[in-house]
Design an enzyme around this catalytic site. Structure first.
Site, short mmCIF file in Angstrom:
data_model
loop_
_atom_site.label_atom_id
_atom_site.label_comp_id
_atom_site.label_asym_id
_atom_site.label_seq_id
_atom_site.Cartn_x
_atom_site.Cartn_y
_atom_site.Cartn_z
N MET A 60 59.85 -41.11 -58.57
CA MET A 60 60.68 -41.20 -59.86
C MET A 60 60.57 -40.15 -60.77
O MET A 60 59.20 -39.54 -61.21
CB MET A 60 60.22 -42.34 -60.63
CG MET A 60 60.96 -42.78 -61.84
SD MET A 60 62.68 -43.04 -61.49
CE MET A 60 63.44 -42.23 -63.01
N GLU A 61 61.56 -39.61 -61.26
CA GLU A 61 61.48 -38.24 -61.88
C GLU A 61 61.23 -38.42 -63.48
O GLU A 61 61.82 -37.27 -64.37
CB GLU A 61 63.00 -37.65 -61.80
CG GLU A 61 64.15 -38.40 -62.41
CD GLU A 61 64.95 -39.30 -61.45
OE1 GLU A 61 64.41 -39.89 -60.60
OE2 GLU A 61 66.00 -39.59 -61.78
N GLU A 81 62.19 -34.62 -57.01
CA GLU A 81 61.89 -35.10 -58.17
C GLU A 81 61.77 -34.24 -59.22
O GLU A 81 62.43 -34.20 -60.42
CB GLU A 81 60.51 -35.90 -58.13
CG GLU A 81 60.44 -37.08 -57.28
CD GLU A 81 61.60 -38.07 -57.25
OE1 GLU A 81 62.36 -38.06 -58.36
OE2 GLU A 81 62.10 -38.63 -56.23
N HIS A 100 65.22 -33.02 -60.40
CA HIS A 100 66.04 -33.72 -61.20
C HIS A 100 65.81 -33.33 -62.81
O HIS A 100 66.41 -33.77 -63.47
CB HIS A 100 65.46 -35.22 -61.17
CG HIS A 100 65.93 -36.10 -60.27
ND1 HIS A 100 67.40 -36.28 -60.33
CD2 HIS A 100 65.53 -36.90 -59.21
CE1 HIS A 100 67.82 -37.22 -59.26
NE2 HIS A 100 66.64 -37.46 -58.90
N GLU A 104 72.13 -38.31 -58.40
CA GLU A 104 71.33 -38.41 -57.08
C GLU A 104 71.99 -37.41 -55.68
O GLU A 104 71.39 -36.77 -55.01
CB GLU A 104 71.22 -39.64 -56.66
CG GLU A 104 70.37 -40.61 -57.56
CD GLU A 104 68.88 -40.11 -57.66
OE1 GLU A 104 68.68 -39.05 -56.78
OE2 GLU A 104 68.17 -40.42 -58.54
N1 ARG Z 1 65.70 -41.84 -59.18
C1 ARG Z 1 64.55 -41.87 -58.09
C2 ARG Z 1 64.78 -40.77 -57.17
O1 ARG Z 1 65.63 -40.79 -56.34
C3 ARG Z 1 64.84 -43.23 -57.43
C4 ARG Z 1 65.03 -44.45 -58.43
C5 ARG Z 1 65.16 -45.58 -57.59
N2 ARG Z 1 65.52 -46.84 -58.23
C6 ARG Z 1 65.67 -47.93 -57.67
N3 ARG Z 1 65.88 -49.09 -58.25
N4 ARG Z 1 66.06 -48.19 -56.36
O2 ARG Z 1 64.46 -39.87 -57.30
ZN ZN Z 2 66.50 -39.02 -57.07
#
Ligand code: ARG
Ligand code: ZN
Length: 878
Positions: free
Chosen positions: A269-270, A304, A307, A326
């Protein structure tokens, strides 16, 4: 009984909130049992908000302890609070400070959303809707505010206290407690908030940005794992340098922290300045991680980090726009990996992944566009379509606009939208403006689901030296989208002459062709090329220039010609795959194959192996035989996974037996005697050895013993695990013993235990499901850990179709029972495993009904989560 639309949220209903949040002050008091959160939110009505408009804040499973406005406690009639939120009936019609207090129990938070505890460490996950499990808030990505965070915690269990941004203050707080204050000056949506508290080890480094600012870098982990973080740190520094060079993007804070935790719902998570990672995407050592693990670590660390610009500084207006950050960020990480490693091999990997995961999603009951227009549960939309197809759409933009035009658009995007929460439309607009083009029809890729099928037909007239190529597109209906209009499809191509080189032409008419790019933007286009002296072999969709299925109409001979001569390495690989897939699909459907065809394929594989101009990593890909799911996808309907597995085994034997000696000699000659390195040359060599071993085990009687020996003598995890996995997949006489050895040899390492679970779930024997039940039922099985569950169950549903879809329905029932249990603990993990059932529509009748019956009885369970219900109902409706 809930109705279908009860919880559905529609894109068309988007509206800004009547109030905005100007700034956020959070105060966390952490103790072993509970965490008290005091939030001070500075709020004001937006222009145009009527006095007396209620303010509705999100909350999820939290309860209010106290509430005040500008320091004055509120009377009961002034607000309403329940598990789902907090409403201020008539907030002041001016700027005011709302102060709330809630009490959390991170220890019992098994959903791993919000604030929870993983192996003693407090950590958070807020995307997409976890912040509302921490405090009452406008928990949506278009609410941006600067955050200041004070954390007080017991020094003994939490010497390390982290949050976003820069550290302002730290000190003693008496009674064995200490505190810190972090401030993040960049306004951000709540989903990027993070907090970590625990007793952690760390490694430290620094990076000097292109403008000369020094950034302190750190990776935090369980004590003792520090040395396993070095590769991740190296990847981080390379990512930072790459983003400067390739996109001109510099990091913006003085610190960048990464924390590795063991219980995490997805990869990483970023969070602004404080990325939190699933530890499997941080830890690497030659003894415990494979080459593939090293590559994933590099990719996800980069993802990440990237992001920070595509996601954090420019975020999404609402969750329908998820692929704005994404898809674009996956494109960026794929480009990074291509630049750091072999571009063609990276492309092959990425396309294989797209075909194996996204194509089935796009062609089944869970199909949705990269930008959906409705959802019931947003967590179910972190999909391969949003991520991987989202990336392919960005890649097509780059293909159509050219590298320079694409970069101009990106520069404008960063310039114009820095600090915004924005949309796909705004993203498209910058490319239109920067390049003076119109991309309205192109945008359909974002809003329409389904994989277009492109059919090519050709016609050559020797007398007039004219070559005519007709390309036709068609896309099947998908849920809620019965009619499909034509997409804009970039077709990179070449016409290859008899000598193996690309031919030129004197003129072309009938459609849009620019250099080596055809733009197919109607249902059908016929291009007429003049001045073509011989009948060419067309090489279409070079580099996989669009995410479509191609029916090239080429016969085996022409495909093998491409495999030998195409200047495009991707199409060389793809041609070999097409030849094998055709033969395999025929065999699986009960038709006998022609030995001449097998002989020709074998010769092409040998020629590839002997080609001094090709590197090992490419050869490894080229000699790979399509797996069972590839074949199933090619067949498309009435699929019988047993027949496929049997045909595949027989086919590989026929193909390999006559060349087994040659392959074995090559396998032996590729042994590596130097110390392990995750670099390109060793990695390529090992992947080629693995590919050879795979063929030998599946297709000859010398393979099993070779695998056993490689397993025993392996000096690194890559080779040992490859030997194990190949033995289990082919269920060799040693397979069971190797599984037993692997289990005890690495008994202390949970990430290696995951590898054992993945391998175990690939077995093909009748005892498999009983064994998996035993594994799950063991009292010490870590049944709340997502990695463990996904390793066993995810790998079973996705990679073992013959066992999952068993005629006796035991595979289906096993998964439904497991999902019922997991759903009570962690709905996101349960729902993800259940998506394996999306293959039902393509199965033959008996398996399809057995699968449906299992789903129907799952549906009768009480208290299923919204996550699981949503997946269940969409699959049953399909
Ligand atoms: N933003 C994160 C990433 O792709 C992933 C978050 C995933 N969240 C979820 N609820 N599946 O880098
Ligand atoms: Zn991502």
């Amino acid at each position: 009984m809930r109705t279908d639309t009860e919880h559905t949220i529609f894109l068309r209903d988007y509206a800004p909130t009547p109030y905005r949040i100007i700034s956020v002050d959070l105060d966390f008091k952490i103790t072993e049992e509970t965490t008290r959160v005091r939030a001070q939110l500075t709020i004001e009505p937006r222009d145009g908000t009527e006095p007396g408009t209620p303010l509705v804040l999100d909350g999820d499973g939290i309860s209010l302890d106290s509430i005040a406005i500008d320091g004055a406690p509120l009377v009961l009639a002034a607000y309403a609070a329940d598990e789902n939120g907090l409403t201020l009936v008539e907030p002041p019609h001016r700027r005011f400070v709302l102060e709330t207090e809630v009490l959390l129990r991170p220890e019992t938070n098994s959903k791993l959303m919000g604030l929870y505890r993983s192996s003693g460490t407090w950590c958070t996950q807020c995307e997409p809707e976890g912040f509302r499990r921490i405090t009452y808030y406008l928990d949506r990505p278009d609410i941006l505010a600067p955050f200041k965070v004070r954390i007080t915690a017991p020094k003994s269990v939490a010497p390390v206290l982290l949050s976003n941004g820069n550290l302002l203050e730290a000190g003693e707080a008496g009674d064995g407690m200490h505190y810190v204050v972090w401030e993040d000056p960049f306004p951000k949506p709540a989903y990027l908030f993070a907090l970590v508290a625990g007793d952690l080890g760390s490694i430290h480094d620094s990076f000097t940005t292109m403008s000369g600012r020094k950034v302190d870098l750190a990776i935090y982990c369980t004590h003792g794992k520090e040395s396993e973080c070095l590769y991740a740190m190296d990847s981080l520094k390379r990512s930072m340098a790459w983003d400067e060079k390739r996109f001109g993007r510099e990091y913006d804070l003085d610190v960048f922290n990464i924390v590795a935790v063991s219980d995490f719902n997805f990869g990483a998570m970023e969070n602004k300045g404080l990325n939190i990672f699933n530890d499997k995407l941080v830890f690497a050592s030659p003894e415990t991680a494979s080459d593939a693990n090293y590559a994933s670590i590099e990719r996800v660390i980069a993802h990440e980090y990237f992001h920070n610009w595509t996601g954090n500084r420019i975020t999404c207006r609402d969750w329908f726009q998820l692929c704005l950050k994404e898809g674009l960020t996956v494109y960026r990480d794929q480009e990074f990996s291509s630049d750091e490693r072999s571009r063609p091999v990276q492309r092959i990997h990425d396309v294989e992944n797209l075909r194996v995961t996204q194509f089935p999603e796009d062609g089944g009951p869970l199909a949705h566009p990269p930008r959906p227009d409705r959802y019931r549960e947003i967590n179910n939309f972190y999909t391969t379509t949003v991520y991987q197809k989202g990336s392919e759409v960005v890649r097509m933009l780059a293909t159509i606009l050219g590298e320079e035009g694409f970069r101009k658009g990106m520069d404008l995007y960063f310039d114009r939208h820095d600090g915004d929460a924005t949309t796909i439309e705004a993203f498209i607009a910058v490319f239109e403006e920067a390049n003076g083009v119109e991309l309205g029809q192109f945008s359909r890729w974002y809003t329409e689901a389904g994989t277009p099928e492109v059919t090519a037909t050709e016609d050559y007239d020797a007398a007039t030296q004219t070559y005519r190529l007709t390309l036709t597109q068609k896309t099947n209906p998908t849920p809620n989208q019965p009619e499909k209009a034509p997409f804009v499809i970039p077709v990179r191509f070449g016409l290859i002459g008899p000598n193996g080189s690309d031919m030129g032409w004197s003129a072309v008419s009938g459609g849009t062709v620019k250099d080596d790019l055809i733009i197919l933007d109607q249902d059908s286009v016929t291009l007429t090329f003049e001045g073509i002296a011989n009948k060419p072999v067309p090489s279409l969709f070079r580099g996989f220039s669009a995410p479509v299925k191609l029916h090239s109409g080429l016969g085996q001979e022409e495909l093998l010609f491409l495999a030998r001569h195409d200047v495009d390495p991707f199409n060389r690989w793809d041609a070999l795959q097409s030849v094998s897939t055709h033969l395999l699909a025929e065999a699986a459907e009960g038709r006998a194959w022609d030995n001449g065809n097998i002989d020709a394929l074998r010769q092409a594989l040998l020629d590839t192996l002997n080609d001094a101009n090709l590197d090992d990593a490419f050869k490894a890909q080229a000699i790979g035989i399509p797996d069972e799911t590839d074949i199933a996808r090619h067949i498309g309907r009435d699929v019988d996974p047993d027949a496929i597995a049997q045909a595949r085994a027989a086919f590989i034997t026929a193909l390999v037996a006559p060349m087994a000696g040659t392959l074995e000699a090559l396998f032996a000659s590729l042994a590596i005697h130097e110390a392990y390195s995750p670099g390109a040359s060793q990695t390529g060599r090992r992947s080629l050895r693995t590919a050879l071993l795979s063929l030998l085990v599946a297709g000859s009687d010398i393979g099993a013993a070779l695998a056993e020996r490689l397993y025993a003598n392996a000096g690194n995890m890559t080779e040992r695990y490859a030997a194990l996995a190949i033995s289990v997949r082919n269920w060799t006489p040693d397979a069971q013993a190797l599984l037993g050895d692997f289990r005890t040899r690495y008994s202390g390492d949970l990430l290696v235990f995951d590898k054992w679970l993945v391998a175990s779930a690939q077995a093909k024997d009748d005892g498999l499901i009983e064994r998996m039940r035993t594994i799950l039922a063991a009292p010490d099985f870590p049944r709340t850990n997502p990695n463990r569950l996904r390793s066993l169950l995810g790998s079973f549903v996705m990679n073992n179709p013959a066992q999952f879809t068993r005629l006796d329905a035991s595979g289906f029932r096993f998964i439904c029972e497991a999902v019922t249990e997991i759903d009570k603990v962690n709905p996101q993990v349960a729902a993800r495993i259940l998506t394996g059932f999306r293959i039902l529509p393509m199965l033959e009748q008996r398996r399809r009904s057995a699968g449906r019956a299992a789903l129907e009885s799952l549906k009768n369970q009480d208290g299923l989560s919204r996550n699981t219900q949503d997946i269940l109902e969409r699959i049953l409706a399909g």
